[in-house]
Design an enzyme around this catalytic site. Structure first.
Site, mmCIF file in Angstrom:
data_model
loop_
_atom_site.group_PDB
_atom_site.id
_atom_site.type_symbol
_atom_site.label_atom_id
_atom_site.label_comp_id
_atom_site.label_asym_id
_atom_site.label_seq_id
_atom_site.Cartn_x
_atom_site.Cartn_y
_atom_site.Cartn_z
ATOM 1 N N LEU A 24 0.838 -1.233 0.022
ATOM 2 C CA LEU A 24 -0.191 0.076 -0.005
ATOM 3 C C LEU A 24 0.720 1.204 -0.023
ATOM 4 O O LEU A 24 0.504 2.359 -0.473
ATOM 5 C CB LEU A 24 -0.870 0.046 1.217
ATOM 6 C CG LEU A 24 -1.935 -1.033 1.411
ATOM 7 C CD1 LEU A 24 -2.616 -1.083 2.661
ATOM 8 C CD2 LEU A 24 -2.858 -1.006 -0.054
ATOM 9 N N ASP A 68 4.970 14.149 13.827
ATOM 10 C CA ASP A 68 5.056 14.034 12.271
ATOM 11 C C ASP A 68 3.670 13.944 11.585
ATOM 12 O O ASP A 68 3.348 13.134 11.059
ATOM 13 C CB ASP A 68 5.569 12.522 12.187
ATOM 14 C CG ASP A 68 6.300 12.405 10.794
ATOM 15 O OD1 ASP A 68 6.370 13.540 10.078
ATOM 16 O OD2 ASP A 68 6.669 11.191 10.326
#
EC number: 2.7.11.1
Length: 851
Positions: free
Chosen positions: A123, A248
């Site tokens: 993915l 992040d």
């Protein structure tokens, strides 16, 4: 017969003309059939769990994780499971409690599910590994498997541990759900829910020239994604025991489910920090909306770079800079700019003056051309221009250079939801600001010998260009640059409160403990509570007694010991509370540690952090030695309680209707922070509309008289507005210092809500005469008036006229919008109906001998 003395009573009353009816059962069965059914079910559960333990006993997975102490023989394990099953008369809790918590997966199951980790099922990749799509052979569920085997060493293991422990603790509808993990030789794998629409960057940055069938993300979905991401960050920053800094936040870490709901993931850089409030430094421009407070922390945070260039705030590149919640706020602002503009934070395909998204939008702001930043692919007329302009304005506020000038995520949520009217705080001129990333720095620079930055190539992007990153401390005009990469310089000297080991020896032995509810032995609890001695008794609670204990010599706990262990209804309540509470995590909800069902006992183990009932502090302050709950504490308790209820109603995966919000189910810790408990009556409803409506119509009214909403007592239908009503009763109790029901008064005055409503409606008393006399007039008039008004609107007879819990939170933050738009008075007919039904209830209670 002497009148019954009790703290409160939970019951179902007959109708005015009818008799007590038995509870409605799904199907009628004889005792013999029911017992046989339970035993058959029990044998299957015992066999399944026993087989699981036999396969895992002695395996490397169990030993390496040290998740439980398995010293018994295989036979003794099976006997103990069978014993606990028979103790619970058909309720096998060990197979249910925590069933939605992360579990250990077998490597073979993941190997088969990914077709041997086939490249065709990749993915995406980034950070420390690849992500595969997998079809689990055990149940046919589609999941995403994050394989973290590409990097080796202590830092890699620390990041794996950080992500595993972080996500295992979290429960929020806008966070990616961790299903489990696997340790296989040198391979480390995390298993998540599969997100059909993949990551936000894939959806947002696709171009029609690449895919002719592509349609840009419409404006409504973009707004929904931004709100979802904001809610996730608010939960991490302010709604947990310890504050979590994600570090992040970027579009590739925002996943999208089938309904395009945002799910924040990738917690490899996350850090845990203790809450500590410093109110000395903040930007006053946000004060008009809500209390704006600058968070500082007791636990040392990483002073090294961690994050992604383009999303990192300027302060991250300075020496000894501590990451705070404002680090995430800056990154959030950049993501919002990407969502509005449809372009990346750093994109070399644009002309030089547009390569850096933030710098380009800042110039547009100075030139009063904010709308030029909007995505040109959006069809004209498909969005409101003022909404787009407001969104860009908010993003620039979040990405200001000075972290103390950025708003917190609670304020951001208010701005996004329109909870307050008026303009946002003015933007400064950016002409004097240094560029976020000067164009001169977009060149390959040599890396110093001390640099430990790890760079990876992101395969999820259409183009990949890498730059070297320097670890040298440089002025703001020479920011380190890189593209699309997360920087992993995250070694710490502080300890993570969720880990059970010294950070210097992090994962050296591959042993760590996930902090989830577990079964605790009876002997351990006897030892912890000094054999349930009277000296350890802290409170009388629902159908039992609570004891203080010290588990394993260092864990402060409260053990709730229930009586009447043979009562089927109480057994059901016991198991229901465990199943429900074990699935939630919020700083204002009591934390479940575990349970015990040995020797016919029903024991529930909680954190000791909250050990004083609110009702005791409010209504027993006349007893010598009992302190009075001061006004500031009362107001803060109500605000925190509202946040907890909002989490249940709007922010968890399912909608939770508590059905038992009372001053007796709220406990306070030593700092007067509330913890809501009493989840035995809670309803967990799917957010799927059809399933939600079907679930609401089931069941009968259960709760405490005086706190139950009129429509709930009449229909038995659990709704969020029934919880709002109960919340409103608690608010009025805090204002007046009077219990919800006082049987010492005349029956027409026994119900506090009716009494206060009549007093206020007839203007018989002034505000100070309604306030709790034990406050000695030491309260803030404006806050007292606000709480009184809030309590009255929350307890309106017509649920349609009550505010939602989100509106309640806004009101407590000072918003007047609800009162201005929907603050109409309730009709006399509704009040008369409420009065009549309440008097009927009181007469029935008196007939039962309850005084």
């Amino acid at each position: 017969m002497a009148p019954m003395a009790m703290d409160h009573l939970c019951f179902v009353l007959p109708t005015e003309s009818g008799e007590l009816k038995p509870p409605v059962m799904v199907e009628e069965t004889t005792e013999e059939e029911e017992e046989k059914k339970s035993r058959d079910c029990g044998r299957q559960v015992v066999s399944l769990i026993g087989d699981l333990f036999r396969r895992l006993h002695g395996s490397k997975l169990v030993k390496s994780l040290n998740l439980c102490s398995i010293n018994e023989s295989k036979d003794s394990i099976s006997m103990e499971i069978n014993k606990s099953f028979t103790d619970m008369e058909g309720v096998q809790l060990s197979s249910k409690v925590g069933c939605e918590n992360p579990r250990i997966f077998g490597y073979s199951e993941l190997y088969i599910g990914t077709n041997g980790f086939s490249d065709e099922l990749i993915l995406g990749s980034g950070g420390f590994g690849r992500v595969y799509k997998a079809l689990l052979p055990s149940d046919g569920t589609t999941v995403a498997v994050k394989c973290l085997a590409e990097k080796k060493g202590e830092q890699f293991e620390k990041t794996f541990a950080a992500e595993l422990v972080a996500v295992a603790q979290l429960r929020h509808r806008n966070l990616v759900k961790l299903r489990g993990w696997c340790l296989h030789e040198d391979e480390l794998l995390l298993v998540y829910d599969y997100m059909p629409n993949r990551s936000l960057d894939r959806v947002l940055f696709r171009r029609p020239e690449v895919n002719s069938d592509f349609k840009p993300l419409d404006w409504d979905r973009r707004g929904k994604i931004v709100k979802g991401l904001a809610a996730a960050l608010f939960y991490l920053h302010e709604q947990l025991e310890t504050q979590i800094i994600h570090r992040d936040v970027k579009t590739s870490n925002v996943m999208l489910d089938s309904e395009f709901n945002a799910k924040l993931g990738d917690f490899g850089l996350a850090r845990w920090l203790e809450h500590k409030i410093d109110e000395t430094e903040h930007d006053s421009s946000y004060d008009s909306v809500s209390s704006f407070r600058n968070h500082q922390f007791r636990v040392a945070d990483s002073t090294r770079i961690g994050g992604t260039i383009g999303y990192l705030p300027p302060e991250s590149f300075r020496k000894k800079t501590v990451a705070t919640a404002k680090t995430d706020v800056f990154s959030f602002g950049v993501v919002v700019l990407e969502v509005v503009s449809g372009r990346r934070a750093v994109d070399l395909s644009f002309s030089e003056d547009k390569i850096i998204l933030l710098d380009w939008v800042r110039r547009l702001s100075d030139n009063r051309k904010l709308l030029d930043a909007g995505d040109s692919r959006l069809a004209k007329g498909s969005y409101d221009l003022s909404d787009m302009k407001r969104m860009i304005h908010l993003a620039l506020l979040c990405s200001l250079n000075n972290p103390t000038h950025r708003p917190n995520m609670k304020w951001v949520i208010g701005a996004l939801s329109g909870e307050f009217s008026g303009n946002l705080p003015a933007l400064p001129s950016f002409k004097s600001h240094p560029l976020y990333i000067p164009l001169s720095s977009l060149k390959s620079t040599s890396t110093s010998a001390t640099t430990t930055t790890t760079r990876t190539t992101m395969t999820t992007t259409t183009s990949t260009t890498s730059f070297n990153a320097s670890s040298e401390s440089t002025p703001s005009s020479n920011y380190v640059t890189a593209l699309e990469d997360s920087i992993y310089q995250t070694a710490e000297t502080g300890e993570n409160p969720y880990f059970n080991y010294n950070s210097r020896r992090v994962m050296s032995s591959k042993s760590f403990v996930l902090d989830t509810p577990r079964e605790i032995s009876y002997n351990d609890l006897v030892l912890a509570t000094d054999n349930f001695s009277d000296a350890r008794r802290v409170a009388e609670v629902d159908f039992g007694t609570a004891y203080y204990g010290l588990l394993n010599g260092d864990q402060h706990i409260v053990v709730k010991r229930l009586g009447m262990t043979k009562c089927p209804a109480l057994v059901t309540r016991f198991s229901t509370e465990l199943l429900n509470l074990g699935r939630l995590r919020h700083r204002n909800l009591v934390m479940l540690r575990g349970w015990c069902t040995e020797h016919g006992e029903m024991l529930v183990v909680y954190d000791y952090s909250a050990n004083r009932k609110l009702s005791h502090l409010l209504f027993h302050n006349h007893i010598p030695g009992n302190s009075v709950l001061r006004w500031k504490s009362r107001y803060n308790v109500i605000k925190s309680l509202a946040c907890a209820v909002r989490y249940l109603h709007e922010e968890w995966d399912e909608q939770v209707i508590h059905r038992n919000i009372t001053s007796s189910t709220i406990f306070l810790d030593r700092d007067m922070n509330p913890r809501l408990c009493g989840f035995a009556l809670a309803e967990f409803l799917s957010r799927n509309d059809k399933a939600h409506q079907a679930a609401k119509k089931k069941g009968s009214a259960q709760g405490i008289f005086g706190y139950m909403a009129p429509e709930y007592m009449e229909s038995g239908e659990a709704t969020t507005m029934a919880d709002v009503y109960s919340f409103g009763v608690v608010v009025l109790e805090m204002v007046t210092g009077q219990p919800a029901v006082d049987y010492k008064r005349k029956k027409e005055d026994a119900l506090m809500v009716l009494r206060i409503r009549e007093v206020v409606g007839n203007r018989k008393k002034l505000l100070e005469e309604i306030a709790d006399i034990h406050l000695d007039d030491e309260y803030e008039n404006r806050e007292l008036a606000r709480l009184l008004r809030l309590g009255l609107v929350c307890t309106r007879t017509d649920p349609k006229l009550r505010p939602s819990i989100s509106q309640v939170v806004s009101i407590l933050d000072g918003s007047e919008r609800f009162f201005e738009e929907e603050g109409g008075k309730e009709g006399d007919v509704s009040r008369k109906q409420m009065y009549d039904s309440s008097m009927l209830m009181i007469r029935q209670m008196q007939a039962l001998g309850i005084h």
